[in-house]
Design a protein around this motif. Sequence first.
Motif, PDB file in Angstrom:
ATOM      1  N   LEU A 105     -31.164  -7.557 -17.700  1.00 51.65           N
ATOM      2  CA  LEU A 105     -29.553  -7.471 -17.694  1.00 51.65           C
ATOM      3  C   LEU A 105     -29.018  -6.717 -19.148  1.00 51.65           C
ATOM      4  N   SER A 106     -29.886  -6.934 -20.202  1.00 52.76           N
ATOM      5  CA  SER A 106     -29.405  -6.412 -21.438  1.00 52.76           C
ATOM      6  C   SER A 106     -29.677  -4.856 -21.594  1.00 52.76           C
ATOM      7  N   ASN A 107     -30.744  -4.455 -21.081  1.00 52.20           N
ATOM      8  CA  ASN A 107     -30.904  -3.035 -20.731  1.00 52.20           C
ATOM      9  C   ASN A 107     -29.871  -2.452 -20.275  1.00 52.20           C
ATOM     10  N   GLN A 108     -29.464  -3.212 -18.779  1.00 52.75           N
ATOM     11  CA  GLN A 108     -28.428  -2.528 -18.123  1.00 52.75           C
ATOM     12  C   GLN A 108     -26.955  -2.706 -18.786  1.00 52.75           C
TER      13      GLN A 108
ATOM     14  N   PHE B 171     -25.553  -4.983  -9.649  1.00 53.40           N
ATOM     15  CA  PHE B 171     -26.703  -5.665 -10.490  1.00 53.40           C
ATOM     16  C   PHE B 171     -28.147  -5.333  -9.944  1.00 53.40           C
ATOM     17  N   ARG B 172     -28.602  -4.292 -10.474  1.00 54.26           N
ATOM     18  CA  ARG B 172     -29.917  -3.841  -9.675  1.00 54.26           C
ATOM     19  C   ARG B 172     -31.165  -4.375 -10.274  1.00 54.26           C
ATOM     20  N   VAL B 173     -31.180  -5.618  -9.999  1.00 53.37           N
ATOM     21  CA  VAL B 173     -32.209  -6.585 -10.668  1.00 53.37           C
ATOM     22  C   VAL B 173     -33.134  -7.004  -9.498  1.00 53.37           C
ATOM     23  N   ALA B 174     -34.245  -6.822  -9.358  1.00 50.46           N
ATOM     24  CA  ALA B 174     -35.382  -7.429  -8.330  1.00 50.46           C
ATOM     25  C   ALA B 174     -35.854  -8.772  -8.940  1.00 50.46           C
ATOM     26  N   GLU B 175     -36.096  -8.943 -10.285  1.00 48.77           N
ATOM     27  CA  GLU B 175     -36.493 -10.437 -10.367  1.00 48.77           C
ATOM     28  C   GLU B 175     -36.100 -10.832 -12.045  1.00 48.77           C
TER      29      GLU B 175
ATOM     30  N   GLU C  63     -17.563  -6.042 -17.890  1.00 50.16           N
ATOM     31  CA  GLU C  63     -17.163  -7.474 -18.124  1.00 50.16           C
ATOM     32  C   GLU C  63     -18.082  -8.439 -17.112  1.00 50.16           C
ATOM     33  N   ASP C  64     -18.206  -7.868 -15.798  1.00 47.96           N
ATOM     34  CA  ASP C  64     -18.869  -8.510 -15.209  1.00 47.96           C
ATOM     35  C   ASP C  64     -20.381  -8.859 -15.411  1.00 47.96           C
ATOM     36  N   MET C  65     -20.904  -7.912 -16.186  1.00 44.06           N
ATOM     37  CA  MET C  65     -22.052  -8.123 -16.711  1.00 44.06           C
ATOM     38  C   MET C  65     -22.151  -9.310 -17.773  1.00 44.06           C
ATOM     39  N   LEU C  66     -21.245  -9.016 -18.708  1.00 43.03           N
ATOM     40  CA  LEU C  66     -20.969  -9.962 -19.839  1.00 43.03           C
ATOM     41  C   LEU C  66     -20.875 -11.458 -19.232  1.00 43.03           C
ATOM     42  N   ASN C  67     -20.146 -11.583 -18.157  1.00 45.17           N
ATOM     43  CA  ASN C  67     -19.832 -12.919 -17.346  1.00 45.17           C
ATOM     44  C   ASN C  67     -20.967 -13.462 -16.805  1.00 45.17           C
ATOM     45  N   VAL C  68     -21.850 -12.627 -16.214  1.00 43.88           N
ATOM     46  CA  VAL C  68     -23.269 -13.081 -15.608  1.00 43.88           C
ATOM     47  C   VAL C  68     -23.975 -13.524 -16.724  1.00 43.88           C
ATOM     48  N   ILE C  69     -24.148 -12.700 -17.812  1.00 46.33           N
ATOM     49  CA  ILE C  69     -25.421 -13.025 -18.871  1.00 46.33           C
ATOM     50  C   ILE C  69     -25.018 -14.444 -19.323  1.00 46.33           C
ATOM     51  N   SER C  70     -23.451 -14.708 -19.376  1.00 42.39           N
ATOM     52  CA  SER C  70     -22.999 -15.913 -20.201  1.00 42.39           C
ATOM     53  C   SER C  70     -23.608 -17.023 -19.303  1.00 42.39           C
ATOM     54  N   LYS C  71     -23.721 -16.849 -17.991  1.00 42.40           N
ATOM     55  CA  LYS C  71     -24.184 -17.866 -16.829  1.00 42.40           C
ATOM     56  C   LYS C  71     -25.615 -18.227 -16.672  1.00 42.40           C
TER      57      LYS C  71
ATOM     58  N   MET D 113     -28.399 -23.499  -8.857  1.00 41.93           N
ATOM     59  CA  MET D 113     -28.704 -21.994  -8.520  1.00 41.93           C
ATOM     60  C   MET D 113     -28.360 -21.204  -9.974  1.00 41.93           C
ATOM     61  N   ALA D 114     -28.988 -20.116  -9.883  1.00 45.45           N
ATOM     62  CA  ALA D 114     -28.716 -18.970 -10.734  1.00 45.45           C
ATOM     63  C   ALA D 114     -27.314 -18.552 -10.448  1.00 45.45           C
ATOM     64  N   PRO D 115     -26.695 -17.514 -11.310  1.00 44.88           N
ATOM     65  CA  PRO D 115     -25.525 -16.771 -10.819  1.00 44.88           C
ATOM     66  C   PRO D 115     -25.341 -16.062  -9.409  1.00 44.88           C
ATOM     67  N   SER D 116     -24.739 -16.390  -8.582  1.00 39.87           N
ATOM     68  CA  SER D 116     -24.509 -15.877  -7.349  1.00 39.87           C
ATOM     69  C   SER D 116     -24.007 -14.264  -7.324  1.00 39.87           C
ATOM     70  N   GLU D 117     -23.724 -13.996  -8.553  1.00 33.90           N
ATOM     71  CA  GLU D 117     -23.172 -12.632  -8.755  1.00 33.90           C
ATOM     72  C   GLU D 117     -24.279 -11.480  -8.892  1.00 33.90           C
ATOM     73  N   LEU D 118     -25.444 -12.233  -9.091  1.00 35.14           N
ATOM     74  CA  LEU D 118     -26.837 -11.375  -8.914  1.00 35.14           C
ATOM     75  C   LEU D 118     -26.990 -10.630  -7.674  1.00 35.14           C
ATOM     76  N   ARG D 119     -26.137 -11.188  -6.518  1.00 35.25           N
ATOM     77  CA  ARG D 119     -26.365 -10.483  -5.407  1.00 35.25           C
ATOM     78  C   ARG D 119     -25.627  -9.188  -5.226  1.00 35.25           C
ATOM     79  N   GLY D 120     -24.709  -8.926  -5.936  1.00 31.72           N
ATOM     80  CA  GLY D 120     -23.845  -7.925  -6.197  1.00 31.72           C
ATOM     81  C   GLY D 120     -24.543  -6.782  -6.200  1.00 31.72           C
ATOM     82  N   ARG D 121     -24.049  -5.498  -5.609  1.00 31.06           N
ATOM     83  CA  ARG D 121     -24.494  -4.282  -5.645  1.00 31.06           C
ATOM     84  C   ARG D 121     -24.490  -3.504  -7.168  1.00 31.06           C
TER      85      ARG D 121
END
Length: 493
Positions: A103-106, A72-76, A211-219, A62-70
Motif C-alpha cells: 500500500l505504500s507504493n499505492q 485498493f488493488r492488492v492481491a496479497e 485519506e482512506d489509504m492512510l486510514n487503512v495503513i494505520s489499521k 481480521m485485517a482491515p475490511s476496507e481492503l475489499r474495496g475497489r
Amino acid sequence: MKRKKWIIAITLIVIAAILYIVFGSKSTDKTAPQFTKVETGKFEIVVNVTGELVAQNSEDIMAPSELRGRSFRVAEIKIQDLVPEGTVVDSGDYVATLDRSALSNQLKNTEDELEKSQQAYLKTQLDTTLQLRDLRNNLINLKFDMEEKKIVLEQSKYEPPATQRQAQINLEKAERAYKQALHNYTLKKEQAEASMREVEINLERKRREKEDMLNVISKFTILAPKQGMVIYYREWGGQKRKVGSTISPWDLTVATLPDLSVMNSKTYVNEIDISKVEVGQKVRISVDAFPEKKFTGEVIEVANIGEQLPNTDAKVFEVVIRVNEYDPILRPSMTTGNQIITSTFDSVMYIPLEALHANDSLSFVYTKKGKRKIVVPGPMNENHIIIEKGLNPGEEIYLSTPDDPEKFEFEGFELIPEIKRKKEEKLKQEEKLRKMQEMQMKMRKKGGATMRINGGNIKITFGSTDSKTGKEKGEKKKSGNKTESVKSDSKQQ
C-alpha cells in the motif's frame, strides 16, 4: 592305567553333558500351551481415532475490511509480525503487524495524482478567471457603445429622415450586440462553473483516496477485539497462518480467539469404519498431553462426503466430537485419542480374536478337552469377538493352535445350517448396501437428493445442505418398507 580310566570317565561325562544340552533342552524348551476362558458380560465395539482439539465457537482477528474495496488493488498482504501462539491478550492488545510496502507504493502514486489534480484545479481556476474577465470587459465596452448610439439618435432628430434612420439602425445593432454578448457571458460562466466542478470532484476523490489509504495503513497494526488466547488460523490446506504467510482480500483472518468453554475434537475416520459412526454416539476421550485426564464426548457431526488428506492415499470422512466436560488445561490443537462407542451388547459371550480359527467357511476353536468346536461368531472389536453359539460360559479354550491339531475332533456340525443362513443374510445385506450406494451416486449426479446409510437405516435427503449449520434440509428416514418424515426445512418436494 588309572590315568587312562580317568580320561575315559571325563570324556563320557562331557559327552553326556553335550547330549543333555542338545536333546534335553529341546524337550524342556517346549512352551506350555496357553488357555483362556470364555468370558461373558458387556461388550463394546469402538472405533479408535486420533483427533485435534478445536473450539466450537471462536472470533476471528481480521485485517482491515476496507481492503475489499475497489480502490485498493492488492492481491496479497504479508504478515510481518505476529505474537506467539497461545498468548493471552486483552481487548485492544497488540496481536500482529501487516506489511505496508504494497500500500505504500499505492500511497505514493495517489499522492502524485493528488498533486496533479491540485495543479489542474488551479490552472482551470486561473483560465476561467481570465476568460470571464475578458468577457465582462467586452460587455462594458458594448454597453458604452450602445449609450453612444442612443446619444447619436437623440441628436439626429434635427437631421434628415435618412440620417435619423441610420442612427436608429446603429442603435439597434449595438443593443443586439450587447444582448448577444451578455448571453454568451452567461453560457461561458456556466461552462466555467462546470469545468471547476469537474476538477474539484476529481481533486476531492484523490483526497479521499489518500485519506482512506492512510486510514487503512494505520489499521495494519492489528489489535485484539476482545480478551482471549491467540490461536493461529488454519488455512484451507491445513497450514497455519504465521509470520511470512499472506492474506487476501477474500480471506482477511489473521488469527482467532477461541471460546475455550466448549471444545470439540475434529478427527477423520477411514471409509471402512465410517458406516459404523453416527451422530449421537458416545465417545471416550483422552488427551496425549495429560494421559491421566479422561473425558467424555458425543459425535455431533459426520461428513457425508469423503476427502483425501495431504500425503495420503486413503479416503477419510471428517467427524466432529463435542467434549462434554470443561477443563482449563484443554487447548486448541492438542492431540486427543477418541474411542467412539458404535455398539454395546449386554451379557454376551466373547473370546480373544487369536483364539478363533477358520477353515473354509467354518469358524472353530480348540477346547482344552481335545475338541474342535464349530462356533457361530458375531460382531468383533479390536481384541475380542462375540460367540453367539457353540461355547459355554467359562469354558477353557486354546489361545493359539495347539500341537498336533489334527488329533482334535470336530464337534458342533448342527450349527452349520445357521452359519450358512447368516452368511446368506450378510451377502444380501452387502448387495443391498451396494445398490443403495449406486442409487446415492445417481442422486448426487442429478442433484435432486442425497442418501446416507447408517446401520439398517436409510436416510434420503431432498434439497441442499445449509452452509451455515451444516444440517441437511428436508430429510426423510426410511427403515424397511416404512417411510417416516424426520424434518423439512424447505417446501415439500
